[in-house]
Design a protein around this motif. Sequence first.
Motif, PDB file in Angstrom:
ATOM      1  N   UNK A   1     -70.237 -40.662  -1.832  1.00 13.30           N
ATOM      2  CA  UNK A   1     -69.358 -39.758  -1.086  1.00 13.30           C
ATOM      3  C   UNK A   1     -68.925 -40.400   0.222  1.00 13.30           C
ATOM      4  N   UNK A   2     -69.865 -41.030   0.900  1.00 14.00           N
ATOM      5  CA  UNK A   2     -69.547 -41.682   2.168  1.00 14.00           C
ATOM      6  C   UNK A   2     -68.456 -42.732   1.974  1.00 14.00           C
TER       7      UNK A   2
ATOM      8  N   UNK B   1     -66.210 -42.851  -0.397  1.00 12.40           N
ATOM      9  CA  UNK B   1     -64.929 -42.227  -0.745  1.00 12.40           C
ATOM     10  C   UNK B   1     -64.308 -41.511   0.457  1.00 12.40           C
ATOM     11  N   UNK B   2     -65.140 -41.054   1.372  1.00 13.25           N
ATOM     12  CA  UNK B   2     -64.598 -40.472   2.596  1.00 13.25           C
ATOM     13  C   UNK B   2     -63.961 -41.562   3.444  1.00 13.25           C
ATOM     14  N   UNK B   3     -64.604 -42.720   3.461  1.00 10.98           N
ATOM     15  CA  UNK B   3     -64.130 -43.827   4.289  1.00 10.98           C
ATOM     16  C   UNK B   3     -62.825 -44.390   3.738  1.00 10.98           C
ATOM     17  N   UNK B   4     -62.810 -44.660   2.442  1.00  8.78           N
ATOM     18  CA  UNK B   4     -61.601 -45.200   1.813  1.00  8.78           C
ATOM     19  C   UNK B   4     -61.555 -44.728   0.361  1.00  8.78           C
ATOM     20  N   UNK B   5     -60.724 -43.751   0.114  1.00 10.27           N
ATOM     21  CA  UNK B   5     -60.680 -43.132  -1.210  1.00 10.27           C
ATOM     22  C   UNK B   5     -59.964 -44.005  -2.223  1.00 10.27           C
ATOM     23  N   UNK B   6     -59.349 -45.089  -1.763  1.00 17.40           N
ATOM     24  CA  UNK B   6     -58.538 -45.873  -2.686  1.00 17.40           C
ATOM     25  C   UNK B   6     -59.163 -47.205  -3.051  1.00 17.40           C
ATOM     26  N   UNK B   7     -60.395 -47.430  -2.653  1.00 18.69           N
ATOM     27  CA  UNK B   7     -61.058 -48.653  -3.075  1.00 18.69           C
ATOM     28  C   UNK B   7     -61.492 -48.514  -4.536  1.00 18.69           C
ATOM     29  N   UNK B   8     -61.669 -49.659  -5.172  1.00 20.51           N
ATOM     30  CA  UNK B   8     -61.961 -49.641  -6.604  1.00 20.51           C
ATOM     31  C   UNK B   8     -63.387 -49.154  -6.856  1.00 20.51           C
TER      32      UNK B   8
ATOM     33  N   UNK C   1     -64.585 -38.576   8.011  1.00 22.14           N
ATOM     34  CA  UNK C   1     -65.789 -38.839   7.231  1.00 22.14           C
ATOM     35  C   UNK C   1     -67.007 -38.179   7.859  1.00 22.14           C
ATOM     36  N   UNK C   2     -66.995 -36.831   7.919  1.00 17.69           N
ATOM     37  CA  UNK C   2     -68.153 -36.151   8.487  1.00 17.69           C
ATOM     38  C   UNK C   2     -69.407 -36.490   7.689  1.00 17.69           C
ATOM     39  N   UNK C   3     -70.471 -36.813   8.415  1.00 13.85           N
ATOM     40  CA  UNK C   3     -71.737 -37.170   7.758  1.00 13.85           C
ATOM     41  C   UNK C   3     -72.451 -35.903   7.310  1.00 13.85           C
ATOM     42  N   UNK C   4     -73.268 -36.004   6.259  1.00 12.35           N
ATOM     43  CA  UNK C   4     -74.087 -34.850   5.883  1.00 12.35           C
ATOM     44  C   UNK C   4     -75.079 -34.556   6.993  1.00 12.35           C
ATOM     45  N   UNK C   5     -75.294 -33.283   7.304  1.00  9.59           N
ATOM     46  CA  UNK C   5     -76.316 -32.910   8.284  1.00  9.59           C
ATOM     47  C   UNK C   5     -77.657 -32.774   7.563  1.00  9.59           C
ATOM     48  N   UNK C   6     -78.773 -32.952   8.288  1.00 10.27           N
ATOM     49  CA  UNK C   6     -80.086 -32.774   7.650  1.00 10.27           C
ATOM     50  C   UNK C   6     -80.222 -31.373   7.064  1.00 10.27           C
TER      51      UNK C   6
END
Lengths: 153, 153
Positions: A9-10, A12-19, A146-151
């Motif tokens: 998920x991280x 894809x948040x950063x760059x959704x178009x990478x392979x 790219x909000x990070x998951x919170x604990x």
Amino acid sequence: MDELDSAIVRELQRDARQSNRDIARKVGVAPSTSLERIRLLRERGVIRGYHADIAPSALNRGVQALVSVQVRPLSRGVIDAFKAFAAQLPEVLSVFVMAGSDDFVIHVSAQDNEHLHAFLVDRLSQRKEIVGFRTSIIFQHLAKHDPAPLPAP
Amino acid sequence: MDELDSAIVRELQRDARQSNRDIARKVGVAPSTSLERIRLLRERGVIRGYHADIAPSALNRGVQALVSVQVRPLSRGVIDAFKAFAAQLPEVLSVFVMAGSDDFVIHVSAQDNEHLHAFLVDRLSQRKEIVGFRTSIIFQHLAKHDPAPLPAP
DNA sequence: TGCTGAGCCGAACGTTGTTCGGCAGTCAGC
DNA sequence: GCTGACTGCCGAACAACGTTCGGCTCAGCA
């Protein structure tokens, strides 16, 4: 949502178009594995979509504002109708349904101040359920894509 | 930004992860052409990135709020410092720098109301430049991920 | 120990990304 | 009107990728 899902998920948040292969390599699994994980994340509704982030000026949206709106009566019918109305306006970027003194906050953008003003007085203020609204111009908007998951709680 | 660029941008706003060939087919050009157009759109800063849209609950962000903040003195130094501070907090999704009675509006999210409250009183209100803030809970957030271009002014 | 299911891997094959040479259309200068 | 330069698009070619599927490993359990 284990550590592997989070890592995917991280990415894809950063760059959704990478392979998919790049993602697999970065998170340390085989491409077939990450592909299956991504399929499940979509299926479970964790991943809701992939969107290009476009510069507002390229869409002729040079000026942005937040509009706080109060409507009456505060019934479900009125709230749903106004929400649907606002969401469908081309100038509207997003609609917040709020608790507190304002019932809605609407994020809008227009070509310039003149168009913004025209939008507010010709379109928005037409609605009979509105009993008041307040417009604040946005100088700058910093969005975290790219909000990070919170604990876990 | 001719008609072809707009069509490509529209497709990438709708689904950033579809193949270049699909985009080319939909907008009616050869894949090599759309690839080159996309490259130029990125280079010109029209396309700023591609991001997955993740369900907030999957990131342990069950509650969202808008926080209106007033800071003093209203100098560039104070504004830039607070902006940088806010942007770096994990609970913060986006920061609006505003004109009008509020200087900032901050879109935040947390695991639950308890964490939200802790964030507000332990983190945010620590800052000495804040002279007042008002928090409004968000019931619902409708975001448009594919804003259309507005007609040229 | 043996059974079962879940999750991951790697190979294989059809599909895609990306590069590059060439061609058509446009325009300025003469 | 002709030439030359330029721009943008196309299609072919090859490397890279997406996607499927059979099989393997391992944990859990009886």
